[in-house]
Design an enzyme around this catalytic site. Structure first.
Site, mmCIF file in Angstrom:
data_model
loop_
_atom_site.group_PDB
_atom_site.id
_atom_site.type_symbol
_atom_site.label_atom_id
_atom_site.label_comp_id
_atom_site.label_asym_id
_atom_site.label_seq_id
_atom_site.Cartn_x
_atom_site.Cartn_y
_atom_site.Cartn_z
ATOM 1 N N GLN A 186 -6.659 -0.931 3.215
ATOM 2 C CA GLN A 186 -5.905 -0.635 4.441
ATOM 3 C C GLN A 186 -6.537 0.498 5.238
ATOM 4 O O GLN A 186 -6.955 1.507 4.672
ATOM 5 C CB GLN A 186 -4.469 -0.246 4.096
ATOM 6 C CG GLN A 186 -3.625 -0.212 5.356
ATOM 7 C CD GLN A 186 -2.220 0.270 5.135
ATOM 8 O OE1 GLN A 186 -2.018 1.403 4.710
ATOM 9 N NE2 GLN A 186 -1.252 -0.566 5.428
ATOM 10 N N CYS A 206 3.374 2.719 8.802
ATOM 11 C CA CYS A 206 3.662 3.998 8.163
ATOM 12 C C CYS A 206 4.334 4.954 9.149
ATOM 13 O O CYS A 206 3.815 5.181 10.242
ATOM 14 C CB CYS A 206 2.356 4.606 7.661
ATOM 15 S SG CYS A 206 2.635 6.071 6.710
ATOM 16 N N PRO A 232 0.856 -1.202 0.000
ATOM 17 C CA PRO A 232 0.000 0.000 0.000
ATOM 18 C C PRO A 232 0.886 1.244 0.000
ATOM 19 O O PRO A 232 1.824 1.335 0.790
ATOM 20 C CB PRO A 232 -0.769 -0.117 1.320
ATOM 21 C CG PRO A 232 0.077 -0.992 2.188
ATOM 22 C CD PRO A 232 0.837 -1.906 1.274
ATOM 23 N N ALA A 261 0.232 5.403 -0.125
ATOM 24 C CA ALA A 261 -0.679 6.546 -0.245
ATOM 25 C C ALA A 261 -0.190 7.445 -1.375
ATOM 26 O O ALA A 261 1.004 7.750 -1.476
ATOM 27 C CB ALA A 261 -0.719 7.301 1.076
ATOM 28 N N GLY A 276 6.947 -2.244 -3.074
ATOM 29 C CA GLY A 276 6.385 -0.898 -3.128
ATOM 30 C C GLY A 276 7.063 -0.075 -4.202
ATOM 31 O O GLY A 276 6.696 -0.124 -5.391
ATOM 32 N N ARG A 277 8.106 0.661 -3.796
ATOM 33 C CA ARG A 277 8.722 1.610 -4.723
ATOM 34 C C ARG A 277 9.284 0.945 -5.972
ATOM 35 O O ARG A 277 9.340 1.560 -7.031
ATOM 36 C CB ARG A 277 9.801 2.411 -3.979
ATOM 37 C CG ARG A 277 9.203 3.366 -2.938
ATOM 38 C CD ARG A 277 10.238 3.856 -1.966
ATOM 39 N NE ARG A 277 10.763 2.745 -1.182
ATOM 40 C CZ ARG A 277 11.770 2.849 -0.329
ATOM 41 N NH1 ARG A 277 12.345 4.010 -0.147
ATOM 42 N NH2 ARG A 277 12.189 1.788 0.350
ATOM 43 N N LYS A 334 0.159 -4.859 8.793
ATOM 44 C CA LYS A 334 1.454 -4.450 8.221
ATOM 45 C C LYS A 334 2.218 -3.686 9.290
ATOM 46 O O LYS A 334 1.689 -2.731 9.866
ATOM 47 C CB LYS A 334 1.227 -3.592 6.984
ATOM 48 C CG LYS A 334 2.520 -3.126 6.337
ATOM 49 C CD LYS A 334 2.263 -2.703 4.897
ATOM 50 C CE LYS A 334 3.510 -2.181 4.240
ATOM 51 N NZ LYS A 334 3.858 -0.834 4.692
ATOM 52 N N GLY A 361 10.548 -4.395 1.763
ATOM 53 C CA GLY A 361 11.592 -3.388 1.918
ATOM 54 C C GLY A 361 12.725 -3.574 0.922
ATOM 55 O O GLY A 361 13.416 -4.595 0.935
ATOM 56 N N ASP A 362 12.866 -2.591 0.014
ATOM 57 C CA ASP A 362 14.011 -2.535 -0.911
ATOM 58 C C ASP A 362 14.094 -3.724 -1.868
ATOM 59 O O ASP A 362 15.192 -4.079 -2.296
ATOM 60 C CB ASP A 362 15.331 -2.428 -0.137
ATOM 61 C CG ASP A 362 15.420 -1.169 0.708
ATOM 62 O OD1 ASP A 362 14.540 -0.304 0.572
ATOM 63 O OD2 ASP A 362 16.374 -1.051 1.494
HETATM 64 C C1 LIG Z 1 4.854 7.148 -1.271
HETATM 65 C C2 LIG Z 1 4.689 6.080 -0.231
HETATM 66 C C3 LIG Z 1 3.478 5.940 0.411
HETATM 67 C C4 LIG Z 1 3.303 4.934 1.374
HETATM 68 N N1 LIG Z 1 2.081 4.787 1.957
HETATM 69 C C5 LIG Z 1 1.865 3.746 2.801
HETATM 70 C C6 LIG Z 1 0.562 3.475 3.301
HETATM 71 O O1 LIG Z 1 -0.417 4.141 2.974
HETATM 72 N N2 LIG Z 1 0.431 2.424 4.156
HETATM 73 C C7 LIG Z 1 1.495 1.635 4.535
HETATM 74 O O2 LIG Z 1 1.324 0.691 5.312
HETATM 75 N N3 LIG Z 1 2.732 1.869 4.050
HETATM 76 C C8 LIG Z 1 2.932 2.877 3.185
HETATM 77 N N4 LIG Z 1 4.170 3.051 2.631
HETATM 78 C C9 LIG Z 1 5.230 2.077 2.918
HETATM 79 C C10 LIG Z 1 5.252 0.959 1.859
HETATM 80 O O3 LIG Z 1 4.076 0.192 1.904
HETATM 81 C C11 LIG Z 1 6.468 0.016 2.052
HETATM 82 O O4 LIG Z 1 6.368 -0.603 3.310
HETATM 83 C C12 LIG Z 1 7.792 0.756 1.973
HETATM 84 O O5 LIG Z 1 7.826 1.653 0.891
HETATM 85 C C13 LIG Z 1 8.960 -0.241 1.857
HETATM 86 O O6 LIG Z 1 8.816 -1.049 0.734
HETATM 87 P P1 LIG Z 1 9.610 -0.741 -0.659
HETATM 88 O O7 LIG Z 1 11.071 -0.628 -0.314
HETATM 89 O O8 LIG Z 1 9.298 -1.921 -1.526
HETATM 90 O O9 LIG Z 1 9.078 0.551 -1.185
HETATM 91 C C14 LIG Z 1 4.378 4.056 1.702
HETATM 92 C C15 LIG Z 1 5.593 4.218 1.045
HETATM 93 C C16 LIG Z 1 5.762 5.189 0.075
HETATM 94 C C17 LIG Z 1 7.085 5.305 -0.633
#
Ligand SMILES: Cc1cc2nc3c(=O)[nH]c(=O)nc-3n(C[C@H](O)[C@H](O)[C@H](O)COP(=O)(O)O)c2cc1C
Length: 333
Positions: free
Chosen positions: A74, A104, A20, A22, A228-229, A143, A205-206
């Site tokens: 969520q 978050c 997720p 936002a 995510g990213r 989460k 994560g990453d």
């Molecule tokens: C722009 C942005 C918005 C995010 N919004 C949420 C959210 O609404 N809820 C949540 O649990 N995590 C949120 N996260 C965290 C991501 O779900 C994820 O845990 C985090 O980015 C690490 O994963 P990644 O390295 O694959 O990006 C957000 C992350 C980013 C970058």
């Protein structure tokens, strides 16, 4: 990955999930990631404060019209009763899984002592889990981060609570709240969590490449991965990881023509979903991610961000990819 994760009555097609995010994982992006192989996509968080449910932003976040696959929504907040009401509200609105946000670190969320700030207060965590799980008939997932700072990685404690309260799967981002997004995610705590509980654990994560995905799975022994990213401007990552895990070799990069087709479809869905200038503005962000890998991306982006019309945006994108294609053909010839 072993057998597909079972979340309540839902058996996922595969164990890769879109995290997720936002402002990112809106309906058009979720749709695209599903198309590209994600086994589950999770909506942007919705506040448990009913006063904001009628805002335009919340309404867009709650819109699941025509969405394929299992709808996981969520919710974020710190008051157990409000969280329970928010869960019910979203189930009535079509949610098939409720995911609780304790991951978050955003100030806006933590100021209200929600998201990962809750990890510091296991007794409130318990109350929230209890209230939400008992308020709805659908499965509830959680989460979290690994803890609230590097001296207090209490992820195992929280995971045991999750299991005790009948949470159906647990996604863990390998950073603490204090880490925000700094440094690298670590996977030892996720491994310890996986060892400590029997519910499905999803590592997050990453994870940005198929090789990293394989490494994280092997290191943590997690049941699934959440991305995510790494999916921003790169929805292909799901099928690439799936292919690599199954066959041990990388899929070739998607052809330019496919990249162009996918992005045009995504952008035009953004236009349709938000409409007007909002659609045009939100499209800019995604386009920026899609084209960041190209040398010509930066100058094109400046030009693109000056366009205020949806149809013109699509034309400009087609032109950008057609130029890239011509350049590629001439460099091969
Ligand atoms: C722009 C942005 C918005 C995010 N919004 C949420 C959210 O609404 N809820 C949540 O649990 N995590 C949120 N996260 C965290 C991501 O779900 C994820 O845990 C985090 O980015 C690490 O994963 P990644 O390295 O694959 O990006 C957000 C992350 C980013 C970058």
């Amino acid at each position: 990955m072993n057998s597909p994760i079972q979340i309540g009555a839902y058996s996922l097609e595969n164990n890769l999930m879109l995290a997720p995010m936002a402002g990112v994982t809106d309906r058009p992006f979720r749709q695209m990631c599903k198309q590209m192989g994600a086994g589950l996509v999770v909506s942007e968080m919705l506040s448990s404060n009913p006063k904001v449910w009628h805002t335009e932003k919340s309404k867009m976040r709650m819109d699941h019209t025509g969405e394929h696959g299992v709808r996981s929504v969520q919710i974020a907040g710190s008051d157990p009763n409000l969280m329970a009401e928010a869960a019910q509200f979203n189930v009535n609105n079509g949610a098939q899984i409720i995911d609780i946000n304790m991951g978050c670190p955003a100030k806006k969320v933590n100021k209200k002592m929600a998201g990962s700030a809750l990890l510091q207060y296991p007794e409130i965590v318990e109350e929230i889990l209890d209230a939400v799980v008992n308020s709805v008939d659908v499965p509830v997932t959680l989460k979290i981060r690994t803890g609230w700072d590097t001296d207090n990685r209490n992820g195992v404690q929280i995971a045991k609570l999750a299991q005790q309260y009948n949470i159906q799967s647990l996604a863990v981002h390998g950073r603490t709240k204090a880490c925000m997004y700094k440094g690298n995610a670590e996977y030892d705590t996720i491994r310890a969590i996986k060892r400590a509980v029997e519910i499905p654990v999803i590592a997050n994560g990453d994870i940005t490449t198929p090789e990293k995905a394989k490494y994280v799975l092997q290191h943590t022994n997690a049941d699934g991965l959440m991305i995510g990213r790494g999916a921003q401007g790169n929805p292909w990552i799901f099928r690439e990881i799936l292919h690599y895990l199954e066959h041990g070799e990388r899929l070739p990069e998607p052809e330019l023509t496919e990249q162009c087709t996918v992005m045009l479809e995504h952008v035009s869905n953004v236009h349709k979903f938000y409409g007007g200038i909002s659609g045009v503005r939100i499209a800019r962000k995604h386009v920026g991610w899609y084209i960041a890998k190209y040398d010509q991306g930066r100058s094109f982006r400046e030009h693109f961000n000056g366009i205020d019309d949806a149809a013109e945006q699509l034309d400009a994108l087609e032109m950008f990819y057609s130029r890239l294609h011509k350049k590629l053909v001439s460099s091969v010839a």
